[in-house]
Scaffold this motif. Structure first.
Motif, PDB file in Angstrom:
ATOM      1  N   GLY A  59      15.213  11.165  -5.258  1.00  0.00           N
ATOM      2  CA  GLY A  59      15.307  11.645  -6.620  1.00  0.00           C
ATOM      3  C   GLY A  59      14.761  10.683  -7.658  1.00  0.00           C
ATOM      4  O   GLY A  59      14.854  10.949  -8.852  1.00  0.00           O
ATOM      5  N   GLN A  60      14.176   9.574  -7.223  1.00  0.00           N
ATOM      6  CA  GLN A  60      13.633   8.591  -8.168  1.00  0.00           C
ATOM      7  C   GLN A  60      12.156   8.333  -7.870  1.00  0.00           C
ATOM      8  O   GLN A  60      11.634   8.768  -6.852  1.00  0.00           O
ATOM      9  CB  GLN A  60      14.420   7.284  -8.092  1.00  0.00           C
ATOM     10  N   ALA A  61      11.500   7.613  -8.756  1.00  0.00           N
ATOM     11  CA  ALA A  61      10.076   7.324  -8.610  1.00  0.00           C
ATOM     12  C   ALA A  61       9.830   6.320  -7.476  1.00  0.00           C
ATOM     13  O   ALA A  61      10.692   5.515  -7.136  1.00  0.00           O
ATOM     14  CB  ALA A  61       9.520   6.759  -9.910  1.00  0.00           C
ATOM     15  N   THR A  62       8.630   6.389  -6.929  1.00  0.00           N
ATOM     16  CA  THR A  62       8.221   5.464  -5.873  1.00  0.00           C
ATOM     17  C   THR A  62       7.815   4.123  -6.473  1.00  0.00           C
ATOM     18  O   THR A  62       7.118   4.070  -7.475  1.00  0.00           O
ATOM     19  CB  THR A  62       7.027   6.051  -5.096  1.00  0.00           C
ATOM     20  N   HIS A  63       8.264   3.047  -5.835  1.00  0.00           N
ATOM     21  CA  HIS A  63       7.884   1.689  -6.230  1.00  0.00           C
ATOM     22  C   HIS A  63       6.883   1.180  -5.196  1.00  0.00           C
ATOM     23  O   HIS A  63       7.143   1.251  -3.999  1.00  0.00           O
ATOM     24  CB  HIS A  63       9.097   0.762  -6.258  1.00  0.00           C
ATOM     25  N   THR A  64       5.761   0.681  -5.666  1.00  0.00           N
ATOM     26  CA  THR A  64       4.712   0.193  -4.777  1.00  0.00           C
ATOM     27  C   THR A  64       4.401  -1.257  -5.111  1.00  0.00           C
ATOM     28  O   THR A  64       4.228  -1.601  -6.275  1.00  0.00           O
ATOM     29  CB  THR A  64       3.440   1.039  -4.930  1.00  0.00           C
ATOM     30  N   GLN A  65       4.309  -2.078  -4.074  1.00  0.00           N
ATOM     31  CA  GLN A  65       3.977  -3.481  -4.263  1.00  0.00           C
ATOM     32  C   GLN A  65       2.850  -3.844  -3.298  1.00  0.00           C
ATOM     33  O   GLN A  65       2.947  -3.593  -2.092  1.00  0.00           O
ATOM     34  CB  GLN A  65       5.193  -4.350  -3.991  1.00  0.00           C
ATOM     35  N   GLN A  66       1.790  -4.430  -3.830  1.00  0.00           N
ATOM     36  CA  GLN A  66       0.685  -4.835  -2.981  1.00  0.00           C
ATOM     37  C   GLN A  66       1.090  -6.069  -2.187  1.00  0.00           C
ATOM     38  O   GLN A  66       1.569  -7.056  -2.738  1.00  0.00           O
ATOM     39  CB  GLN A  66      -0.559  -5.136  -3.804  1.00  0.00           C
ATOM     40  N   ILE A  67       0.884  -5.999  -0.877  1.00  0.00           N
ATOM     41  CA  ILE A  67       1.221  -7.102   0.012  1.00  0.00           C
ATOM     42  C   ILE A  67      -0.003  -7.973   0.274  1.00  0.00           C
ATOM     43  O   ILE A  67       0.087  -9.193   0.275  1.00  0.00           O
ATOM     44  CB  ILE A  67       1.767  -6.573   1.359  1.00  0.00           C
ATOM     45  N   ALA A  68      -1.154  -7.321   0.514  1.00  0.00           N
ATOM     46  CA  ALA A  68      -2.345  -8.091   0.855  1.00  0.00           C
ATOM     47  C   ALA A  68      -3.602  -7.313   0.500  1.00  0.00           C
ATOM     48  O   ALA A  68      -3.592  -6.081   0.419  1.00  0.00           O
ATOM     49  CB  ALA A  68      -2.362  -8.410   2.340  1.00  0.00           C
ATOM     50  N   GLN A  69      -4.679  -8.063   0.305  1.00  0.00           N
ATOM     51  CA  GLN A  69      -6.007  -7.484   0.127  1.00  0.00           C
ATOM     52  C   GLN A  69      -6.919  -8.221   1.100  1.00  0.00           C
ATOM     53  O   GLN A  69      -7.148  -9.425   0.965  1.00  0.00           O
ATOM     54  CB  GLN A  69      -6.495  -7.643  -1.305  1.00  0.00           C
ATOM     55  N   LEU A  70      -7.403  -7.481   2.085  1.00  0.00           N
ATOM     56  CA  LEU A  70      -8.199  -8.078   3.152  1.00  0.00           C
ATOM     57  C   LEU A  70      -9.674  -7.743   2.976  1.00  0.00           C
ATOM     58  O   LEU A  70     -10.026  -6.756   2.330  1.00  0.00           O
ATOM     59  CB  LEU A  70      -7.714  -7.550   4.510  1.00  0.00           C
ATOM     60  N   ASP A  71     -10.522  -8.539   3.597  1.00  0.00           N
ATOM     61  CA  ASP A  71     -11.961  -8.300   3.557  1.00  0.00           C
ATOM     62  C   ASP A  71     -12.340  -7.067   4.366  1.00  0.00           C
ATOM     63  O   ASP A  71     -11.556  -6.567   5.177  1.00  0.00           O
ATOM     64  CB  ASP A  71     -12.718  -9.508   4.106  1.00  0.00           C
ATOM     65  N   ASP A  72     -13.583  -6.626   4.180  1.00  0.00           N
ATOM     66  CA  ASP A  72     -14.092  -5.442   4.873  1.00  0.00           C
ATOM     67  C   ASP A  72     -14.146  -5.639   6.387  1.00  0.00           C
ATOM     68  O   ASP A  72     -14.179  -4.676   7.135  1.00  0.00           O
ATOM     69  CB  ASP A  72     -15.480  -5.094   4.328  1.00  0.00           C
ATOM     70  N   SER A  73     -14.123  -6.879   6.845  1.00  0.00           N
ATOM     71  CA  SER A  73     -14.160  -7.133   8.287  1.00  0.00           C
ATOM     72  C   SER A  73     -12.924  -6.563   8.993  1.00  0.00           C
ATOM     73  O   SER A  73     -12.963  -6.315  10.200  1.00  0.00           O
ATOM     74  CB  SER A  73     -14.273  -8.632   8.563  1.00  0.00           C
ATOM     75  N   TYR A  74     -11.847  -6.325   8.261  1.00  0.00           N
ATOM     76  CA  TYR A  74     -10.621  -5.748   8.840  1.00  0.00           C
ATOM     77  C   TYR A  74     -10.660  -4.222   8.896  1.00  0.00           C
ATOM     78  O   TYR A  74      -9.752  -3.605   9.437  1.00  0.00           O
ATOM     79  CB  TYR A  74      -9.395  -6.197   8.039  1.00  0.00           C
ATOM     80  N   ARG A  75     -11.691  -3.607   8.338  1.00  0.00           N
ATOM     81  CA  ARG A  75     -11.775  -2.145   8.259  1.00  0.00           C
ATOM     82  C   ARG A  75     -11.670  -1.502   9.638  1.00  0.00           C
ATOM     83  O   ARG A  75     -10.954  -0.518   9.816  1.00  0.00           O
ATOM     84  CB  ARG A  75     -13.082  -1.736   7.585  1.00  0.00           C
ATOM     85  N   LEU A  76     -12.367  -2.046  10.610  1.00  0.00           N
ATOM     86  CA  LEU A  76     -12.338  -1.477  11.950  1.00  0.00           C
ATOM     87  C   LEU A  76     -11.037  -1.769  12.689  1.00  0.00           C
ATOM     88  O   LEU A  76     -10.738  -1.139  13.697  1.00  0.00           O
ATOM     89  CB  LEU A  76     -13.533  -1.989  12.759  1.00  0.00           C
ATOM     90  N   LYS A  77     -10.267  -2.709  12.187  1.00  0.00           N
ATOM     91  CA  LYS A  77      -9.001  -3.085  12.824  1.00  0.00           C
ATOM     92  C   LYS A  77      -7.799  -2.370  12.211  1.00  0.00           C
ATOM     93  O   LYS A  77      -6.664  -2.664  12.575  1.00  0.00           O
ATOM     94  CB  LYS A  77      -8.795  -4.594  12.710  1.00  0.00           C
ATOM     95  N   ILE A  78      -8.009  -1.435  11.282  1.00  0.00           N
ATOM     96  CA  ILE A  78      -6.893  -0.760  10.612  1.00  0.00           C
ATOM     97  C   ILE A  78      -5.937  -0.097  11.604  1.00  0.00           C
ATOM     98  O   ILE A  78      -4.721  -0.268  11.488  1.00  0.00           O
ATOM     99  CB  ILE A  78      -7.400   0.223   9.539  1.00  0.00           C
ATOM    100  N   PRO A  79      -6.419   0.654  12.609  1.00  0.00           N
ATOM    101  CA  PRO A  79      -5.457   1.244  13.563  1.00  0.00           C
ATOM    102  C   PRO A  79      -4.628   0.186  14.296  1.00  0.00           C
ATOM    103  O   PRO A  79      -3.421   0.361  14.506  1.00  0.00           O
ATOM    104  CB  PRO A  79      -6.343   2.021  14.538  1.00  0.00           C
ATOM    105  N   GLU A  80      -5.251  -0.926  14.654  1.00  0.00           N
ATOM    106  CA  GLU A  80      -4.542  -2.006  15.335  1.00  0.00           C
ATOM    107  C   GLU A  80      -3.515  -2.664  14.408  1.00  0.00           C
ATOM    108  O   GLU A  80      -2.388  -2.959  14.816  1.00  0.00           O
ATOM    109  CB  GLU A  80      -5.566  -3.042  15.803  1.00  0.00           C
TER     110      GLU A  80
END
Length: 85
Positions: free
Chosen positions: A46-67
């Protein structure tokens, strides 16, 4: 310790099990900025969602997202959402 282990550690520190609260991790592949962002989200019913950024990774991690999602799910037992198909 790898960068992913640090992210898992940060998520575990933020996770405080409270009643009627939904927790999730969101992994976003930003195509145009070539970054991978990881967010910790929670909301009480019943309340709003709170979002906090944990990390910002380089594009080299793009293929590793499922892992990365699988590791975060296994270590924290939280729901992990991604924007890849």
């Amino acid at each position: 310790m790898t960068q992913i282990d640090d992210i898992v550690s940060d998520i575990q520190q933020l996770f405080k099990k409270q009643t009627n609260t939904i927790y999730a991790v969101r992994i976003i592949n930003q195509i145009y900025s070539k970054k991978v962002n990881i967010f910790f989200e929670y909301y009480k019913l019943g309340q709003a969602t709170h979002t906090q950024q944990i990390a910002q990774l380089d594009d080299s991690y793009r293929l590793k997202i499922p892992e990365i999602a699988k590791k975060i799910r296994h270590e924290t037992k939280l729901t992990v959402h991604t924007n890849i198909t």
